[in-house]
Design an enzyme around this catalytic site. Sequence first.
Site, PDB file in Angstrom:
ATOM      1  N   GLN A   1      45.863  33.394  44.828  1.00  0.00           N
ATOM      2  CA  GLN A   1      45.135  33.145  43.652  1.00  0.00           C
ATOM      3  C   GLN A   1      44.245  34.194  43.283  1.00  0.00           C
ATOM      4  O   GLN A   1      43.188  33.817  42.660  1.00  0.00           O
ATOM      5  CB  GLN A   1      44.706  31.699  43.503  1.00  0.00           C
ATOM      6  CG  GLN A   1      45.712  30.476  43.382  1.00  0.00           C
ATOM      7  CD  GLN A   1      46.356  30.708  41.932  1.00  0.00           C
ATOM      8  OE1 GLN A   1      45.806  31.250  41.165  1.00  0.00           O
ATOM      9  NE2 GLN A   1      47.770  30.225  41.993  1.00  0.00           N
ATOM     10  N   SER A   2      44.527  35.457  43.773  1.00  0.00           N
ATOM     11  CA  SER A   2      43.122  36.417  43.616  1.00  0.00           C
ATOM     12  C   SER A   2      42.967  36.762  42.216  1.00  0.00           C
ATOM     13  O   SER A   2      44.082  37.150  41.474  1.00  0.00           O
ATOM     14  CB  SER A   2      43.758  37.805  44.206  1.00  0.00           C
ATOM     15  OG  SER A   2      42.940  38.946  43.737  1.00  0.00           O
ATOM     16  N   ASN A   3      41.843  36.673  41.602  1.00  0.00           N
ATOM     17  CA  ASN A   3      41.460  36.962  40.377  1.00  0.00           C
ATOM     18  C   ASN A   3      41.328  38.700  40.160  1.00  0.00           C
ATOM     19  O   ASN A   3      41.695  39.128  39.120  1.00  0.00           O
ATOM     20  CB  ASN A   3      39.938  36.652  40.085  1.00  0.00           C
ATOM     21  CG  ASN A   3      39.795  35.170  39.906  1.00  0.00           C
ATOM     22  OD1 ASN A   3      40.517  34.585  39.257  1.00  0.00           O
ATOM     23  ND2 ASN A   3      39.044  34.520  40.865  1.00  0.00           N
TER      24      ASN A   3
ATOM     25  N   ALA B   1      43.554  40.482  41.681  1.00  0.00           N
ATOM     26  CA  ALA B   1      44.892  40.986  41.463  1.00  0.00           C
ATOM     27  C   ALA B   1      45.184  40.937  39.965  1.00  0.00           C
ATOM     28  O   ALA B   1      45.861  41.501  39.247  1.00  0.00           O
ATOM     29  CB  ALA B   1      45.763  40.150  42.294  1.00  0.00           C
TER      30      ALA B   1
END
Length: 351
Positions: free
Chosen positions: A85-87, A89
Site C-alpha cells: 500500500q505504498s503511497n 509507489a
Amino acid sequence: MKYTIKNAYAGFPSVDLLGGPTPLQRAENLEAVLRREGINVGIYLKRDDLMPIGGGGNKLRKLQYHMASILNNGQDTVITFGGVQSNHARLTAAVCARLGLECHLILSQQVDIQTEDYQANGNLWLNRIFGANSHLLNKGESAPLFAQSLRDRLEQQGKKVAVIPTGGSTSLGALGYAECAAEIARQAEADGLNVRNISLANGSSGTQAGLLAGWIAQGKSPDIITGYAVMANKQITADTTRELTLSTLDLIGRARSSEPLVVNVDDNQLGPAYGQVTESMVEAVALLARSEGVLLDPVYSGKAFAGLLEQLRAGVYGPGDDVIFLMTGGVPGLYAYQSLLDERFTTTGVR
Ligand SMILES: Cc1ncc(COP(=O)(O)O)c(C=O)c1O
C-alpha cells in the site's frame, strides 16, 4: 512529454509537479471543538495532500528532484520500492505516466494484513490505473535482489534504468522538504503566526530530514519540528533522520554546526507495528473528518495527528501559540483499510 525543469531549491534542478505553494489552512472548527476541552491553540494544516498529480502527497515534493535528475540523465525507465500500500509507489506511477517514463514498482508484504481490500484496493489498484508494472514479492523475498535482476533484464532490452530508493528518501529527495520549510516560513510570516510546533509523520525519514535541513538553513531552531514515528522506534527513526538531515545540509553546502543536531521524534503512536490500526489513529481520522471535512490516512498522518492531539491535550501549548500539522496525503490507504475501520468509525464518538 511537456514538462519544465527549473533550478529550484539551492539551485538544484527540479521538475515542477506542484504548480505553486500548497495552502496553509486554519482549522477553526477543530480549534472550536478543542476549546470545549479547554485547549486554546491556533491549529493550521499545511495541505501537502492537495497537489495536481496522482492524488497528491509528500512524495511529489521529493519526486520533483529525483525526476529532474532522471530526465537530465536521459533515463527512460524507473524502478522503485514500497509496501503493497505504498503511497510513494502510487505517486511514482502517476509521475512516470505524466512524464512518459516506464514504471516498475517492487512491492513487499511489510504489513501483516490479509483482508481483500488491503491486498487489492487502495494504492495498489491505482498503480494499475496509472499503467505501472507492479511486482508483488512473496513474504521474505529480497527486494534488492529482485530489483537487480529486473534491472539487468530491462537493460538487456535497451532501457536506461533509474532506481529510486524506498520513499524517495535520499538527500536529493529531501531537498523537496527543505524547499517546503522555506514555503511554510513565508506563509506563517505572512499570516502573522507564532509557530511553536510543526508536526508530521516520519516513515523513511526524508520528509522530516528535509524540513529540518530547510529550517536550519534559514537560521531557525530545529527544536520546533516533531516527527511521529510510524515505522521504526524512536531511536532508529531519530538516528536515520539525523544522518539524512546532515547529508542534506552537506548537499546544499551548509557548514555543519559543532552543536549536536536536535531531532525530535515521538514513537508513542506507532502502536503494535507499522501499518497496524490504533484506537487513537481512528479517533484522529474521525475528528478531523467530522470537524473540518479533511481526510487523514490510517498509516501515516492519522497516527501523527493523534500524536499532536496528545500533546495539545497534555497542555504543551497554550493561548497565543500556533501549531502547524503537515498533511502528507495517503488518502487512498483509507480504502485499503475499509473492512478494518468500518465498524470503528460507526462507534467512535468525537463530539
Ligand atoms: C502519506 C504519507 N505521509 C508521510 C510519510 C512519511 O514520509 P517519509 O517516508 O519521508 O518519512 C509517507 C511515506 O511513505 C506517506 O506516504
